[in-house]
Design an enzyme around this catalytic site. Structure first.
Site, PDB file in Angstrom:
ATOM      1  N   CYS A  53       3.596 -17.771 -19.223  1.00  0.00           N
ATOM      2  CA  CYS A  53       3.056 -18.333 -20.468  1.00  0.00           C
ATOM      3  C   CYS A  53       2.105 -19.488 -20.194  1.00  0.00           C
ATOM      4  O   CYS A  53       1.142 -19.685 -20.906  1.00  0.00           O
ATOM      5  CB  CYS A  53       4.171 -18.836 -21.368  1.00  0.00           C
ATOM      6  N   CYS A 102      -4.024 -32.919 -21.125  1.00  0.00           N
ATOM      7  CA  CYS A 102      -3.614 -34.287 -20.792  1.00  0.00           C
ATOM      8  C   CYS A 102      -4.696 -34.940 -19.952  1.00  0.00           C
ATOM      9  O   CYS A 102      -5.185 -34.343 -18.990  1.00  0.00           O
ATOM     10  CB  CYS A 102      -2.301 -34.265 -20.023  1.00  0.00           C
ATOM     11  N   GLU A 154       2.978 -25.673 -25.963  1.00  0.00           N
ATOM     12  CA  GLU A 154       4.242 -25.038 -25.599  1.00  0.00           C
ATOM     13  C   GLU A 154       5.415 -26.003 -25.718  1.00  0.00           C
ATOM     14  O   GLU A 154       5.283 -27.204 -25.505  1.00  0.00           O
ATOM     15  CB  GLU A 154       4.156 -24.483 -24.174  1.00  0.00           C
ATOM     16  N   GLY A 208       1.180 -33.240 -22.044  1.00  0.00           N
ATOM     17  CA  GLY A 208       0.690 -34.530 -22.528  1.00  0.00           C
ATOM     18  C   GLY A 208       1.437 -35.737 -22.011  1.00  0.00           C
ATOM     19  O   GLY A 208       2.587 -35.652 -21.584  1.00  0.00           O
ATOM     20  N   SER A 212       9.225 -39.414 -21.450  1.00  0.00           N
ATOM     21  CA  SER A 212       8.857 -39.422 -20.036  1.00  0.00           C
ATOM     22  C   SER A 212       7.386 -39.796 -19.887  1.00  0.00           C
ATOM     23  O   SER A 212       6.526 -39.227 -20.548  1.00  0.00           O
ATOM     24  CB  SER A 212       9.102 -38.026 -19.461  1.00  0.00           C
ATOM     25  N   ASN A 222       7.128 -26.470  -8.851  1.00  0.00           N
ATOM     26  CA  ASN A 222       6.743 -25.072  -9.075  1.00  0.00           C
ATOM     27  C   ASN A 222       5.265 -24.952  -8.743  1.00  0.00           C
ATOM     28  O   ASN A 222       4.433 -25.518  -9.460  1.00  0.00           O
ATOM     29  CB  ASN A 222       6.931 -24.673 -10.549  1.00  0.00           C
ATOM     30  N   HIS A 241       7.368 -40.546  -8.278  1.00  0.00           N
ATOM     31  CA  HIS A 241       6.871 -39.579  -7.286  1.00  0.00           C
ATOM     32  C   HIS A 241       6.510 -40.153  -5.921  1.00  0.00           C
ATOM     33  O   HIS A 241       6.332 -39.390  -4.971  1.00  0.00           O
ATOM     34  CB  HIS A 241       5.682 -38.771  -7.822  1.00  0.00           C
ATOM     35  N   CYS A 291      -0.084 -30.900 -11.700  1.00  0.00           N
ATOM     36  CA  CYS A 291       0.294 -30.455 -13.045  1.00  0.00           C
ATOM     37  C   CYS A 291      -0.762 -29.537 -13.658  1.00  0.00           C
ATOM     38  O   CYS A 291      -1.938 -29.901 -13.745  1.00  0.00           O
ATOM     39  CB  CYS A 291       0.503 -31.681 -13.925  1.00  0.00           C
TER      40      CYS A 291
HETATM   41  S1  SF4 Z   1       2.352 -34.574 -15.312  1.00  0.00           S
HETATM   42 FE1  SF4 Z   1       2.437 -35.312 -17.416  1.00  0.00          FE
HETATM   43  S2  SF4 Z   1       1.060 -37.081 -17.383  1.00  0.00           S
HETATM   44 FE2  SF4 Z   1       0.557 -35.898 -15.542  1.00  0.00          FE
HETATM   45  S3  SF4 Z   1      -1.113 -34.525 -16.188  1.00  0.00           S
HETATM   46 FE3  SF4 Z   1       0.815 -33.420 -16.477  1.00  0.00          FE
HETATM   47  S4  SF4 Z   1       1.338 -33.745 -18.615  1.00  0.00           S
HETATM   48 FE4  SF4 Z   1      -0.149 -35.312 -18.043  1.00  0.00          FE
END
Ligand code: SF4
Length: 366
Positions: A344, A113, A92, A163, A195, A300, A220, A120
């Protein structure tokens, strides 16, 4: 028939051009219309003389991805584009139309990832495959083509999609080289942001090689234990090490860019995890002496992490006030396209998981 040569491949396309005795201007025009101006494929190919056009279209690939579908937000100007890779996976990209007229494209560098951050959805997919440089670049080409009829183009390009870009480091550098190359996109390095969740050595390699490109570090938390809990990779790299890297990046970028160094620090606000005012004060102390800009990001919620919740807005503002009082440039971000992210994003995860499982099952039977 061999694989087509990619339009981004300068040497490969030049070899074909010579063999066809084609005017170099024709290739330059195709690239200008397609990569810089975002015109359609047919308009770009019209620059090739008619007698060579079919062969050119057959031997030079203008795209590496197939657009599977687009999801337009009903809330704001966000559009999520779902692309299918040659391997059949979905990735995406997100187009963010900012009210000022500026447009940002958020691209993916991997399918899934391996960093597996707790908050995430991509990290919970259980897959990690690198995208090729052409697959990353084609997200920009197709986004530009989508935006051109609106009188818009991509101003900012951010690697904040699926990723960890530094897990796909060589392709990332090939992309940055192509993006900034005058013969290809000629996109200003200062409008590109990479990033990362924090791979110290790779961050330094990137800054040394592309000092004009902006870096964002997903911090974070400045408490090692908290950070390691939500970012498994953080167990490998201490906060002291990351701080040294930020300082070194500041030093390198101050030498190499006129606007002065500013590294983005991303801070996802998670209720009861990292959002106390005491942590805000510790964060401000951690940033002392660094040239950084803090972005506070709203969370989110995702189905795969029901134990995590977003920090309520008043607490986010109180946290920001502590940072600002300490003299730290701070922005509270608001998420765009939350509706399409949910709809999505789920589709991408479901399809990719199913495909990865089918592939693994097929491999086991071999
Ligand atoms: S926040 Fe970024 S580095 Fe962490 S799992 Fe998600 S895509 Fe990967």
């Amino acid at each position: 028939m061999s694989h087509p040569t990619n339009i981004f491949d300068l040497a490969g396309v030049e070899g074909l051009r010579k063999s066809w005795r084609l005017d170099p201007q024709a290739v330059r025009q195709v690239r200008t219309l397609l990569l810089k101006r975002g015109l359609g494929d047919d308009e770009a190919l019209a620059c090739v003389p008619a007698e060579r056009r079919d062969e050119f279209a057959e031997r030079v690939a203008l795209h590496a991805l197939t657009l599977d579908r687009r999801c337009d937000s009903g809330l704001d100007g966000a559009t999520k584009l779902l692309f299918r890779t040659a391997a059949g996976m979905l990735i995406e990209s997100v187009v963010l139309r900012i009210a000022t007229g500026r447009t940002t494209l958020c691209v993916s560098s991997q399918v899934g990832c391996a960093a597996a951050c707790d908050f995430c959805a991509t990290g919970k997919m259980g897959i990690a495959q690198n995208l090729s440089a052409a697959e990353i670049l084609d997200q920009l080409v197709q986004a530009k083509q989508l935006l051109a009829p609106e009188g818009r183009t991509v101003r900012n390009l951010v690697f904040m999609g699926m990723g960890e870009p530094f897990h796909n480091e060589e392709n990332l550098y090939a992309v940055l080289t192509a993006l900034t190359a005058p013969e290809l996109f000629h996109h200003p390095a200062s409008r590109v942001l990479v990033s990362t969740v924090g791979l110290p050595e790779a961050m330094l390699r990137c800054v040394r090689r592309f000092p004009g490109v902006n870096l964002a570090l997903s911090l974070h938390s400045v408490r090692q234990e908290t950070r390691a809990r939500i970012i498994p990779l953080a167990k490998k790299h201490s906060l002291d090490e990351l701080r040294r890297v930020v300082r070194e990046a500041n030093r390198i970028q101050a030498v190499d860019r006129s606007s002065g160094p500013t590294l983005m620090l991303e801070y996802l606000m998670l209720a009861g995890v990292n959002d106390s005012l005491e942590e805000a004060r510790e964060f401000a102390a951690w940033c002392e002496g660094l040239a950084v800009h803090v972005n506070l990001i709203p969370f989110n919620p995702i189905d795969d992490a029901p134990h995590l919740a977003a920090t309520p807005r008043p607490q986010r503002e109180a946290f920001a006030a502590v940072l600002k009082a300490a003299g730290l440039p701070t922005t509270i971000r608001y998420s765009l396209g939350a509706d399409v992210a949910a709809a999505c994003g789920q589709l991408v995860r479901r399809e990719n998981r199913a495909r990865a499982m089918a592939t693994n099952a097929a491999l086991r039977e071999l």
